[in-house]
Scaffold this motif. Sequence first.
Motif, PDB file in Angstrom:
ATOM      1  N   PRO A 188      42.677  16.090  21.658  1.00 49.45           N
ATOM      2  CA  PRO A 188      41.702  16.869  20.880  1.00 49.45           C
ATOM      3  C   PRO A 188      42.368  17.978  20.065  1.00 49.45           C
ATOM      4  O   PRO A 188      43.426  18.494  20.430  1.00 49.45           O
ATOM      5  CB  PRO A 188      40.774  17.449  21.957  1.00 49.45           C
ATOM      6  CG  PRO A 188      40.945  16.551  23.133  1.00 49.45           C
ATOM      7  CD  PRO A 188      42.362  16.084  23.102  1.00 49.45           C
ATOM      8  N   ASP A 212      32.742   7.290  20.263  1.00 49.17           N
ATOM      9  CA  ASP A 212      33.269   8.654  20.347  1.00 49.17           C
ATOM     10  C   ASP A 212      34.460   8.853  19.413  1.00 49.17           C
ATOM     11  O   ASP A 212      34.627   9.919  18.816  1.00 49.17           O
ATOM     12  CB  ASP A 212      33.678   8.982  21.784  1.00 49.17           C
ATOM     13  CG  ASP A 212      32.481   9.155  22.707  1.00 49.17           C
ATOM     14  OD1 ASP A 212      31.353   9.257  22.184  1.00 49.17           O
ATOM     15  OD2 ASP A 212      32.668   9.179  23.933  1.00 49.17           O
ATOM     16  N   SER A 242      34.626  11.705  16.505  1.00 54.83           N
ATOM     17  CA  SER A 242      35.672  12.721  16.540  1.00 54.83           C
ATOM     18  C   SER A 242      36.514  12.701  15.265  1.00 54.83           C
ATOM     19  O   SER A 242      36.846  13.753  14.703  1.00 54.83           O
ATOM     20  CB  SER A 242      36.581  12.503  17.757  1.00 54.83           C
ATOM     21  OG  SER A 242      35.857  12.604  18.956  1.00 54.83           O
TER      22      SER A 242
END
Length: 321
Positions: free
Chosen positions: A181, A300, A304
């Motif tokens: 991330p 996801d 993202s």
Amino acid sequence: MHDRNIRVGLLGLGQMGRNHLRVLSLLRGVDIAFVYDANADHAANVAAQYGVETASNLDAAVGNVDALIVCTPTATHAEYVLRFAPRVRALFVEKPLAHSLDAAHAIEKAVQGHGTFVQVGFIERFNPAVVGLERVLRDAERVISIDFTRTNRLSSRITDVDVVMDLMIHDIDLALYLNGPVKTTAAQGVVQNGLIEFASAQLIHQNGRFSRLQASRITEKKIRLIQATCDDRFVDCDLLRKEIQIHRQSVTQQSDFSAYSIASQQESVVVGQQEALLSELQTFIQAVRGKGNAPVPVLDSGISSLAIAEDIIMAISKGHA
């Protein structure tokens, strides 16, 4: 479902859609139920080449498939996913997932409500060079930074998205996949005719690693390159040639401790040559069957990557305001 053939419908017969059709026609255990394109004449011509049916009534055709592959223009992705998510077991959506983060969140809400599996078309995850690179980096002492370079002269077929959504989105996904991330984002770029055609972005990840991404549609040379700086190695990964080179240094010190020499060592990593799209669609079909545990870029991942892409676009747009 585990034994019978999987019935697949294909929406969109542009360049990427035709590539999907070619590979689908090679897969065992897959029946191409129909193909569809907004240009009906084009759809009929392509369908005739592969001996498959076109969909005259799209809603009726989708009712007879297990899975749907969406290769239509980016602006239509959300429309088709929202329309058909309640009616199919699985959806494959070419990158990017949607034209905006808001649309991607609408998709997320819709598919969660129906339990629909969604795979996003980040094909580079299945490039044998990337598969090999992930293993090499996993063995490194510490990854410090990864640089991604992706250039290609502007194609006349790309008129609806800028270079961030067209090219850089692949490397945004890879940066998240390899480095985790993101904490902060910075970007600069060049805008031509209202679209970003050159973009340079710097990502600082939550684990302290860095990613530097450069994407260009005004560069004459086609480049697909990943370079990783680690404590114990420097890694060159060419996605086009499917080659990985590891560079290391060895230090030899003389017995009197007064002199030493540094030697460079280079190691080539053998990677497979299977077509990435073939691996990608095989993985999708396995997921439709409820099998497989590959690191598939699912919903996801698409959301993202879109979030980072929008941050990059906003930063570049502000610089040109």
